[in-house]
Design a protein around this motif. Structure first.
Motif, mmCIF file in Angstrom:
data_model
loop_
_atom_site.group_PDB
_atom_site.id
_atom_site.type_symbol
_atom_site.label_atom_id
_atom_site.label_comp_id
_atom_site.label_asym_id
_atom_site.label_seq_id
_atom_site.Cartn_x
_atom_site.Cartn_y
_atom_site.Cartn_z
ATOM 1 N N ILE A 137 33.824 38.684 53.753
ATOM 2 C CA ILE A 137 34.903 38.209 52.872
ATOM 3 C C ILE A 137 34.723 38.778 51.468
ATOM 4 O O ILE A 137 35.664 39.286 50.847
ATOM 5 C CB ILE A 137 34.934 36.669 52.836
ATOM 6 N N PHE A 168 30.677 35.378 54.967
ATOM 7 C CA PHE A 168 30.994 35.533 53.547
ATOM 8 C C PHE A 168 30.596 36.902 53.004
ATOM 9 O O PHE A 168 31.161 37.358 52.006
ATOM 10 C CB PHE A 168 30.378 34.390 52.739
ATOM 11 N N GLY A 189 38.877 33.573 52.874
ATOM 12 C CA GLY A 189 38.042 32.431 53.207
ATOM 13 C C GLY A 189 38.831 31.360 53.927
ATOM 14 O O GLY A 189 39.558 31.635 54.876
ATOM 15 N N LEU A 205 36.847 24.625 54.298
ATOM 16 C CA LEU A 205 35.645 25.209 53.701
ATOM 17 C C LEU A 205 34.518 24.181 53.720
ATOM 18 O O LEU A 205 33.356 24.510 53.982
ATOM 19 C CB LEU A 205 35.927 25.659 52.265
#
Length: 260
Positions: free
Chosen positions: A87, A84, A62, A68
């Motif tokens: 990820i 995501f 990430g 973030l």
């Protein structure tokens, strides 16, 4: 022995530093903000699905906490969902391997065993956005020092805008070379004057907080704590909730590019 003649910096260096000094405040903060804006545009609209880019943010598990937040507030829904999903998919694969190793036995030397068993889930790359910042610093700091070394107009403007914030001034100090002494000296002198001014106002704030002087009119010292935060690198959110919502809605229905 004659001193070697040093040429003036290229015009593009002068033009770039003049551009960064057009606004008040740390020029390196401005450079980083502009670099991030450029990268964000291409990242969310184009490169977020490129295999080598995907590989980096997957391997880094990430993004760092600061960036973030940037992804959460600026990222379009579809792109963030795609990122995501990749990820998490990779992290789940790593977790299955790690869990199998952890459940396998009860080792005598727990620390060394645990390190090996959990190494597979650790990040193996750095934050993508931190890399953008680092590359910007590596590019702009030599240019800033070079311009301040030779251009008197830019030296005067650098003083006028208040120089660099503390983190960037210290980074400049670590990066400066011997032939950039004049530019470095100016960076540190301006920093000293800025900090002395803020310290004076902070002292004045506490003095007026004393009941004996509470009757005195309040002034600039009441905002010294905010100046101190900015001097030490604080950046407020520059985008309103409405702008963030518009940014997220743009591209919300763009299909993700195929991974690999």
């Amino acid at each position: 022995m004659k001193t070697a003649h040093r040429e003036a910096p290229p015009r593009y260096v002068i033009a770039e530093i003049r551009h960064l000094l057009a606004k008040s405040g740390c020029p390196l903060c401005h450079a980083e903000a502009e670099a991030l804006e450029r990268f964000l545009f291409w990242f969310f609209h184009e490169s977020y699905g490129e295999p080598e880019i995907v590989l980096q943010y997957v391997r880094s598990r990430g993004f760092c906490a600061e960036h973030l937040k940037l992804v959460a507030e600026r990222g379009p829904q579809w792109q963030v969902s795609a990122m995501f999903s990749w990820i998490i998919e990779d992290l789940l694969t790593a977790l299955r391997t790690s869990l199998a190793a952890v459940a396998e036995k009860r080792p005598l030397r727990f620390r060394s065993w645990r390190k090996g068993a959990t190494r597979v889930v650790e990040p193996t790359a750095g934050c993508l956005f931190c890399d953008v910042i680092e590359r910007t610093q590596e590019s702009l700091i030599p240019m800033l020092l070079e311009a301040l070394e030779y251009d008197e107009t830019l030296r005067a403007r650098f003083v006028e805008v208040g120089g660099c914030c503390v983190p960037h001034a210290l980074l400049v100090a670590r990066s400066a070379r011997g032939e950039q002494q004049r530019g470095l000296l100016l960076v540190l002198e301006v920093l000293q004057k800025q900090l002395e001014s803020t310290k004076h106002d902070l002292d004045e704030f506490f003095r007026k907080a004393d009941y004996r002087y509470a009757h005195e009119p309040r002034g600039a010292e009441q905002h010294a704590w905010r100046r101190a935060l900015v001097q030490f690198g604080y950046k407020s959110d520059r985008e309103s909730p409405t702008q963030r919502q518009t940014s997220q809605e743009q591209g919300a229905h763009c299909p993700p590019r195929k991974r690999g």
